[in-house]
Design an enzyme around this catalytic site. Sequence first.
Site, PDB file in Angstrom:
ATOM      1  N   VAL A  73     -18.087 -67.817 -13.806  1.00 16.22           N
ATOM      2  CA  VAL A  73     -18.777 -68.297 -12.667  1.00 16.22           C
ATOM      3  C   VAL A  73     -19.425 -67.038 -11.814  1.00 16.22           C
ATOM      4  O   VAL A  73     -20.678 -67.199 -11.238  1.00 16.22           O
ATOM      5  CB  VAL A  73     -17.823 -68.925 -11.774  1.00 16.22           C
ATOM      6  CG1 VAL A  73     -18.370 -69.668 -10.255  1.00 16.22           C
ATOM      7  CG2 VAL A  73     -17.228 -70.117 -12.372  1.00 16.22           C
ATOM      8  N   GLY A  74     -18.563 -65.950 -11.690  1.00 19.01           N
ATOM      9  CA  GLY A  74     -19.071 -64.573 -10.887  1.00 19.01           C
ATOM     10  C   GLY A  74     -20.527 -64.352 -11.561  1.00 19.01           C
ATOM     11  O   GLY A  74     -21.475 -64.150 -11.040  1.00 19.01           O
ATOM     12  N   GLY A  88     -14.475 -64.323 -12.799  1.00 14.99           N
ATOM     13  CA  GLY A  88     -15.621 -63.584 -12.782  1.00 14.99           C
ATOM     14  C   GLY A  88     -16.572 -63.580 -13.738  1.00 14.99           C
ATOM     15  O   GLY A  88     -17.850 -63.463 -13.814  1.00 14.99           O
ATOM     16  N   CYS A 140      -7.647 -52.989   1.336  1.00 15.84           N
ATOM     17  CA  CYS A 140      -8.725 -51.814   0.834  1.00 15.84           C
ATOM     18  C   CYS A 140      -8.614 -50.644   2.007  1.00 15.84           C
ATOM     19  O   CYS A 140      -8.958 -49.793   1.541  1.00 15.84           O
ATOM     20  CB  CYS A 140     -10.124 -52.554   0.826  1.00 15.84           C
ATOM     21  SG  CYS A 140     -10.198 -53.508   2.120  1.00 15.84           S
ATOM     22  N   LYS A 181     -17.537 -68.172  -4.694  1.00 15.04           N
ATOM     23  CA  LYS A 181     -16.563 -68.158  -5.627  1.00 15.04           C
ATOM     24  C   LYS A 181     -15.396 -67.415  -4.974  1.00 15.04           C
ATOM     25  O   LYS A 181     -15.311 -66.135  -5.215  1.00 15.04           O
ATOM     26  CB  LYS A 181     -16.868 -67.404  -7.172  1.00 15.04           C
ATOM     27  CG  LYS A 181     -15.943 -67.996  -8.235  1.00 15.04           C
ATOM     28  CD  LYS A 181     -16.237 -66.726  -9.471  1.00 15.04           C
ATOM     29  CE  LYS A 181     -15.128 -65.356  -9.075  1.00 15.04           C
ATOM     30  NZ  LYS A 181     -13.881 -65.870  -8.904  1.00 15.04           N
ATOM     31  N   GLY A 238     -13.255 -70.509 -10.517  1.00 12.02           N
ATOM     32  CA  GLY A 238     -13.384 -69.776 -11.993  1.00 12.02           C
ATOM     33  C   GLY A 238     -13.324 -68.387 -11.985  1.00 12.02           C
ATOM     34  O   GLY A 238     -13.055 -67.801 -10.864  1.00 12.02           O
TER      35      GLY A 238
HETATM   36  P1  NAD Z   1     -11.956 -57.827  -8.464  1.00  8.19           P
HETATM   37  O1  NAD Z   1     -13.259 -56.929  -8.541  1.00  8.19           O
HETATM   38  O2  NAD Z   1     -11.325 -57.814  -9.723  1.00  8.19           O
HETATM   39  O3  NAD Z   1     -12.374 -59.203  -8.369  1.00  8.19           O
HETATM   40  C1  NAD Z   1     -12.962 -59.658  -7.009  1.00  8.19           C
HETATM   41  C2  NAD Z   1     -13.918 -60.913  -7.458  1.00  8.19           C
HETATM   42  O4  NAD Z   1     -14.793 -60.717  -8.064  1.00  8.19           O
HETATM   43  C3  NAD Z   1     -12.790 -62.020  -7.896  1.00  8.19           C
HETATM   44  O5  NAD Z   1     -13.235 -63.401  -7.259  1.00  8.19           O
HETATM   45  C4  NAD Z   1     -13.370 -62.022  -9.493  1.00  8.19           C
HETATM   46  O6  NAD Z   1     -13.054 -63.118 -10.152  1.00  8.19           O
HETATM   47  C5  NAD Z   1     -14.626 -61.398  -9.301  1.00  8.19           C
HETATM   48  N1  NAD Z   1     -15.368 -60.859 -10.526  1.00  8.19           N
HETATM   49  C6  NAD Z   1     -14.516 -60.182 -11.419  1.00  8.19           C
HETATM   50  N2  NAD Z   1     -15.554 -59.965 -12.310  1.00  8.19           N
HETATM   51  C7  NAD Z   1     -16.648 -60.518 -12.055  1.00  8.19           C
HETATM   52  C8  NAD Z   1     -17.977 -60.304 -12.578  1.00  8.19           C
HETATM   53  N3  NAD Z   1     -18.320 -59.393 -13.563  1.00  8.19           N
HETATM   54  N4  NAD Z   1     -19.152 -60.627 -12.008  1.00  8.19           N
HETATM   55  C9  NAD Z   1     -19.042 -61.281 -10.878  1.00  8.19           C
HETATM   56  N5  NAD Z   1     -17.573 -61.390 -10.295  1.00  8.19           N
HETATM   57  C10 NAD Z   1     -16.748 -61.155 -10.653  1.00  8.19           C
HETATM   58  O7  NAD Z   1     -11.166 -57.450  -7.358  1.00  8.19           O
HETATM   59  P2  NAD Z   1      -9.422 -57.909  -7.123  1.00  8.19           P
HETATM   60  O8  NAD Z   1      -8.471 -57.379  -7.936  1.00  8.19           O
HETATM   61  O9  NAD Z   1      -9.583 -59.522  -6.756  1.00  8.19           O
HETATM   62  O10 NAD Z   1      -9.265 -57.427  -5.496  1.00  8.19           O
HETATM   63  C11 NAD Z   1      -8.764 -56.154  -5.382  1.00  8.19           C
HETATM   64  C12 NAD Z   1     -10.224 -55.097  -4.999  1.00  8.19           C
HETATM   65  O11 NAD Z   1     -10.843 -55.639  -3.822  1.00  8.19           O
HETATM   66  C13 NAD Z   1      -9.260 -53.505  -4.702  1.00  8.19           C
HETATM   67  O12 NAD Z   1     -10.217 -52.742  -5.291  1.00  8.19           O
HETATM   68  C14 NAD Z   1      -9.803 -53.670  -3.042  1.00  8.19           C
HETATM   69  O13 NAD Z   1      -9.936 -52.653  -2.793  1.00  8.19           O
HETATM   70  C15 NAD Z   1     -10.997 -54.505  -3.099  1.00  8.19           C
HETATM   71  N6  NAD Z   1     -11.099 -55.091  -1.711  1.00  8.19           N
HETATM   72  C16 NAD Z   1     -12.173 -54.450  -0.917  1.00  8.19           C
HETATM   73  C17 NAD Z   1     -12.235 -54.810   0.468  1.00  8.19           C
HETATM   74  C18 NAD Z   1     -13.123 -54.457   1.348  1.00  8.19           C
HETATM   75  O14 NAD Z   1     -13.746 -55.060   2.481  1.00  8.19           O
HETATM   76  N7  NAD Z   1     -13.739 -53.160   1.057  1.00  8.19           N
HETATM   77  C19 NAD Z   1     -11.195 -55.790   0.934  1.00  8.19           C
HETATM   78  C20 NAD Z   1     -10.157 -56.431   0.079  1.00  8.19           C
HETATM   79  C21 NAD Z   1     -10.532 -55.864  -1.121  1.00  8.19           C
END
Ligand code: NAD
Length: 474
Positions: free
Chosen positions: A206-207, A203, A279, A170, A201
């Site tokens: 689908v998540g 989070g 990140c 996803k 979709g």
């Molecule tokens: P996010 O956590 O909002 O979303 C990430 C993914 O998780 C998306 O696909 C989203 O749809 C999904 N998601 C959201 N809620 C969920 C749930 N309840 N269950 C399952 N899946 C769910 O993060 P974002 O805004 O897309 O990305 C930014 C964040 O990602 C920043 O905090 C950044 O630091 C982090 N990041 C970390 C790395 C790393 O390798 N450490 C790399 C890139 C980004």
Amino acid sequence: MRIQTKHYINGAFVESTGTEVLDVINPATEEVIGKISNGTAEDVDRAVQAAKEAFPAFSQTTKEERIELLNNIAHEYEKRKKEFIDTVTEELGAPLHLSERSHYNMGLAHFREAAKQLETFEFEEIRGNSVIRKEPIGVSGLITPWNFPTNQTTTKLSSAFAAGCTVVLKPSELTPYSAIMLTEIFEKAGLPKGVFNLVNGTGQTVGNAITSHPDVEFISFTGSGETGKIISKNAANTIKKVALELGGKSPLIVLPDFDIEIAVKLAVANVVFNCGQMCTAASRTLVPKDKVEQFIELAVKRLERYPVGDPRDPGSALGPVISQQQFDRVQGYIQKGIEEGARVVAGGLGKPEGLEKGYYVKPTIFADVTNDMTIAQEEIFGPVMSIITYETVDEAIEIANDTIYGLSAYVLGEDKATIEKVAHSIRAGQVNINGAIADYSIPFGGVKQSGIGREWGDYGINEYLEIKSIIGIY
Ligand code: NAD
């Protein structure tokens, strides 16, 4: 208009069982550029069943077969270079040169690296009269963010395929099109049906369905800490293994003996990279107190070399941030920094002149930052540098470690013993010395609240393997 409202399940694009359709927005224009389905738990269930059925055969493929597969994928990926570059620029807002140099290349590098690693990867070890085997963990649920749409998907997928795992992916609903392209590539490369499944979709729907599905054995997640916590809790109900790649507040330590001009160059380039949506961004810049005014002056000047603008314009070094929400978040942190007494020496609140449409922010440098300020503690995820001073190397180490995060750190220095001392004392998954370039065979991941587990290269493959001990076989 890119319309792809189907999911990819069991080797075919299929209609969603849901009816909700999500708009995908180009952050540079704020216009709708496409639509995807918001999948349902039923879609996820079908995808998991397909992955589960494909697992027994795929998990038994030979190393050689999987090397060939990964090389085929890399080959097909290369054929679509221009399209990848355009797609990342359109969905993420990254300038074209960055989409090529970074986003396109990272995607390719992970497939190539996984194939290379497999050549020498040992799946069995004989110890005494026993065999220790590394076996694929099973159906893996992969959930990725928007900031590196090719990198985060491909590092997970290449490791999963190398290990012999089948998957349900996803991608972020904000940047789904690179993943849809990958789907087409896997088909062309001859990936057996059911090995890769894509459900688009949010989070919430689908998540959640992936992380709570009883037949998913492993979750590999990259994203925010808040979501990471929800995922861990969900996955605990069925005792899934969880790997988390979360946020960071990485320090860049300029040691007293390092050339200040080179330090400025590296520090500024890091903080504006991908519009700060990284990140591993070196968002806390630690500078010796007696050099800070010189550093500030040079950094402000250096920042002028990074114009913000239309990502399709070759002159733009930074495009917009991903969304209105991200724009508001960055503005909120800049406001907070001002309120808490940090000094804006470049950039600041509001949009850059002439860029009213699109989620553009001003690259910003804060001086007079102390490590207890919000902008030094929380991840901003925008092009904002916080300059913090130190007087002794021990103090620099203390400040560097005074964070809930531990993803990366950067050290700039000349004296080897001091560099080593700093590198060994910082609690982070990765310490980069003097701007060393990325090596895709080196493990990537964080400690503390930056995550659990490692990606990239052989360490990445290991995440998708379970250990089995066969005792007394010899
Ligand atoms: P996010 O956590 O909002 O979303 C990430 C993914 O998780 C998306 O696909 C989203 O749809 C999904 N998601 C959201 N809620 C969920 C749930 N309840 N269950 C399952 N899946 C769910 O993060 P974002 O805004 O897309 O990305 C930014 C964040 O990602 C920043 O905090 C950044 O630091 C982090 N990041 C970390 C790395 C790393 O390798 N450490 C790399 C890139 C980004």
